[in-house]
Write an enzyme that holds these catalytic residues in place. Sequence first.
Site, PDB file in Angstrom:
ATOM      1  N   ASP A 104       0.801  -1.230   0.000  1.00 36.50           N
ATOM      2  CA  ASP A 104       0.000   0.000   0.000  1.00 36.50           C
ATOM      3  C   ASP A 104       0.833   1.279   0.000  1.00 36.50           C
ATOM      4  O   ASP A 104       0.324   2.347  -0.304  1.00 36.50           O
ATOM      5  CB  ASP A 104      -0.941   0.010   1.211  1.00 36.50           C
ATOM      6  CG  ASP A 104      -0.209  -0.014   2.556  1.00 36.50           C
ATOM      7  OD1 ASP A 104       1.038  -0.054   2.555  1.00 36.50           O
ATOM      8  OD2 ASP A 104      -0.889  -0.003   3.603  1.00 36.50           O
ATOM      9  N   HIS A 105       2.115   1.200   0.325  1.00 36.02           N
ATOM     10  CA  HIS A 105       2.919   2.405   0.546  1.00 36.02           C
ATOM     11  C   HIS A 105       3.673   2.900  -0.688  1.00 36.02           C
ATOM     12  O   HIS A 105       4.167   4.026  -0.678  1.00 36.02           O
ATOM     13  CB  HIS A 105       3.946   2.150   1.658  1.00 36.02           C
ATOM     14  CG  HIS A 105       3.456   2.494   3.030  1.00 36.02           C
ATOM     15  ND1 HIS A 105       2.328   1.942   3.577  1.00 36.02           N
ATOM     16  CD2 HIS A 105       3.950   3.352   3.971  1.00 36.02           C
ATOM     17  CE1 HIS A 105       2.155   2.422   4.801  1.00 36.02           C
ATOM     18  NE2 HIS A 105       3.120   3.280   5.063  1.00 36.02           N
ATOM     19  N   ASP A 139       3.509  -0.766  11.390  1.00 38.89           N
ATOM     20  CA  ASP A 139       3.029   0.554  11.004  1.00 38.89           C
ATOM     21  C   ASP A 139       2.397   1.167  12.246  1.00 38.89           C
ATOM     22  O   ASP A 139       1.695   0.484  12.990  1.00 38.89           O
ATOM     23  CB  ASP A 139       2.009   0.474   9.869  1.00 38.89           C
ATOM     24  CG  ASP A 139       1.685   1.846   9.316  1.00 38.89           C
ATOM     25  OD1 ASP A 139       2.255   2.208   8.263  1.00 38.89           O
ATOM     26  OD2 ASP A 139       0.865   2.560   9.924  1.00 38.89           O
ATOM     27  N   ARG A 169      -1.902  12.625  10.093  1.00 36.92           N
ATOM     28  CA  ARG A 169      -0.696  13.395  10.412  1.00 36.92           C
ATOM     29  C   ARG A 169      -0.593  14.620   9.513  1.00 36.92           C
ATOM     30  O   ARG A 169      -0.994  14.585   8.352  1.00 36.92           O
ATOM     31  CB  ARG A 169       0.565  12.533  10.242  1.00 36.92           C
ATOM     32  CG  ARG A 169       0.654  11.471  11.305  1.00 36.92           C
ATOM     33  CD  ARG A 169       2.053  10.917  11.479  1.00 36.92           C
ATOM     34  NE  ARG A 169       1.976   9.966  12.577  1.00 36.92           N
ATOM     35  CZ  ARG A 169       2.282   8.679  12.491  1.00 36.92           C
ATOM     36  NH1 ARG A 169       2.762   8.191  11.363  1.00 36.92           N
ATOM     37  NH2 ARG A 169       2.154   7.881  13.532  1.00 36.92           N
ATOM     38  N   SER A 206       5.654   7.856  12.717  1.00 39.17           N
ATOM     39  CA  SER A 206       5.658   6.537  12.098  1.00 39.17           C
ATOM     40  C   SER A 206       6.493   5.533  12.879  1.00 39.17           C
ATOM     41  O   SER A 206       7.410   5.893  13.613  1.00 39.17           O
ATOM     42  CB  SER A 206       6.212   6.659  10.671  1.00 39.17           C
ATOM     43  OG  SER A 206       6.540   5.410  10.141  1.00 39.17           O
ATOM     44  N   ARG A 266       8.536   3.539  11.490  1.00 38.82           N
ATOM     45  CA  ARG A 266       9.637   3.134  10.610  1.00 38.82           C
ATOM     46  C   ARG A 266      10.948   2.920  11.367  1.00 38.82           C
ATOM     47  O   ARG A 266      11.497   3.833  11.971  1.00 38.82           O
ATOM     48  CB  ARG A 266       9.807   4.135   9.468  1.00 38.82           C
ATOM     49  CG  ARG A 266      10.274   5.495   9.862  1.00 38.82           C
ATOM     50  CD  ARG A 266      10.131   6.486   8.719  1.00 38.82           C
ATOM     51  NE  ARG A 266       8.724   6.721   8.406  1.00 38.82           N
ATOM     52  CZ  ARG A 266       8.265   7.821   7.801  1.00 38.82           C
ATOM     53  NH1 ARG A 266       9.097   8.772   7.426  1.00 38.82           N
ATOM     54  NH2 ARG A 266       6.988   7.976   7.556  1.00 38.82           N
TER      55      ARG A 266
END
Length: 785
Positions: A129-130, A194, A476, A671, A673
Amino acid sequence: VKISALTLSFFQHALNSGIRRYHVAPVLCQRAKVAMSHFEPNDHINYEKLEKNINIVRKRLDRPLTLSEKIVYGHLDDPAKQEIERGKTYLRLRPDRVAMQDATAQMAMLQFISSGLPKVAVPSTIHCDHLIEAQSGGENDLQRAKDINKEVYNFLATAGAKYGVGFWKPGSGIIHQIILENYSYPGVMLIGTDSHTPNGGGLGGVCIGVGGADAVDVMAGIPWELKCPKVIGVKLTGKLSGWSSPKDVILKVAGILTVKGGTGAIIEYHGPGVDSISCTGMATICNMGAEIGATTSIFPYNDRMKKYLGKTGRADIAALADEFKQHLVPDSGCHYDQVIEINLSELKPHINGPFTPDLAHPVSDIGAVAEKEGWPVDIRVGLIGSCTNSSYEDMGRSAAVAKQALAHGLKCKSKFTITPGSEQIRATIERDGYAKILRDVGGLVLANACGPCIGQWDRKDIKKGEKNTIVTSYNRNFTGRNDANPETHAFVTSPEIVTALSIAGTLKFNPETDYLTGADGKKFKLEAPDADELPKMAFDPGQDTYQYPPKDGSGQRVDVSPTSQRLQLLEPFDKWDGKDLEDMLILIKVKGKCTTDHISAAGPWLKFRGHLDNISNNLLIGAINIENGKANSVRNALTQEFGPVPDTARYYKKMGVKWAVVGDENYGEGSSREHAALEPRHLGGRVIITKSFARIHETNLKKQGLLPLTFADPADYNKIHPVDKLSIVGLADFAPGKPLKCIIKHPNGSQETIMLNHTFNESQIEWFQAGSALNRMKELQQKSS
């Protein structure tokens, strides 16, 4: 006739629900085997184990339990012996499943490959999806992404097949919507790579965002560690009505708690107002709980969840949840560490921003506030959708607003985009006419993907540096988050408010009180939108986009070319040498907010998420250097020249010089990440010293062998200057709860000593000593073999 797997599963579960329509005695429930999802018929929900663990813990603690405690403690590895103290002890947990989006799955799967294990130990999925950039519209953008990212998608698909991980192809939808539709259920414990994984709390699950290394632990069958969370109760009374929406609940809570007010806590919603919110509305609220730093958010199991489970082909799960409902709601008289009360009947529509998601304003005030602050009031683009607000109900309420404008001959004055949350949502809103209405009012339907919400937006209507305003239904709005333009003022609100403001074209419009002028010159007022929370007919599953892992994937090849610019096999980080960290240079002393977007930018950098060396070229390029007030400009202490942060870090690494970063409050918010931790480690960083950390980032740093430390006295931040050298001493006696000493050496030869706190437990100290958590896992494997 070809029938998709999802369509077939609907038929199967419809038949199952017919069998289970009468009350079933608990003793029979214990024998019933209900699958965790349509796609994993051999993996079953185990409420009996949850119940057993809860009873053990309740007897030990001798007090009523919150819902959060029931589910978290119900997943303890050793409920009889686990030390339990909110906010203090580390829990060893056994989550039910793992979910990974494609940008973080690359590094997670590379780490799993490095572990040498043959197959994942729990049900796991990858969601593409990213990596889909919004340009011209859904179909074209999706095809372009498939072409550009072919190497990465092939890696993820083959790695999934080899190691037993389900693979959702590009175009399937956003990970969190797919989880809600297929994988979350009351009482589940799910971890996802995520930060918005808490979206699944809308279905009564404890769903927690983590870094890839945490996901590897769970996929490897190792107990997962989490500091025992505190529990913040949000009591909801009254009933939502009019223009107020579930989004306004979390926008209000964000304004109360701020971006760090939920750190180390689960937000547990309860009270009579809960039942006025749809299941997908509850998911919206839980999703954006990430913006207040919460570990996760959750709602108690109720009829709205049961209704959603039935509509998504999981009536059998709802029937089983009914039997165990006492474990899926909080105990009467349970204690919360903090309680916030919100009367939904009095809640007004909100809009938060710009530049931070906790700057809350009633929509009625935002126009005046914007004019006073000098924020642009003309709205360039309105964007609805994202993992936060892309449900059938969201699209229906937005379409209800758009339909009124069309009836008066109006279209959006601002550009307007729509992001469906999943292929199922896209197909259903096309069938039911919502998509046509939104297109007719001027909207562009984008791919079922994250898109502009994460910076995947090829924006053409402005130049970089041009001051402008956008309104979104996203979660965000950090500086440059959506379009990489630091002058874009982004505001977050509900989809229906975005739609109304896009029609008006200005922040000065209040749909509750203000009038629009129709094409005929007559004034009219928009009525508050009303829409079904679920489609009257069954959801249309759309195209089949799921790849099942084979029963035996051992023969599957997973190729990573040594010359690839997108993927790179990992090399182990070096072990701690047993010495103190002496005379470290300061790479950067960060001024103000430093999110994971500042540390490891997304947008165009997403294409390097599987290649650690390449993505390290974005290290801290968004952070503001306190020495000169600039981004991506730091002094090289060895040459005295100013240059980009990554280049300076690489120079230090080449010269064999260790370095540190000094940060401000809530460092690493945003995030999940883990690249924001991998990159400094890869480029020679050893220590990150801040006033405070966001939860996920602090854990990610520990996992990669770095030392995340906090000032015992926050004022000591001011004692350190970018030209100083730092020494961390006493590492030979590094122990839980024992502060470390930092010696600050100034250029004039003077020294100061300050104390630094940490949250390491014994096993996490072993990660540091081994060089990383993955290194430690391998050490333990070698010892046991």
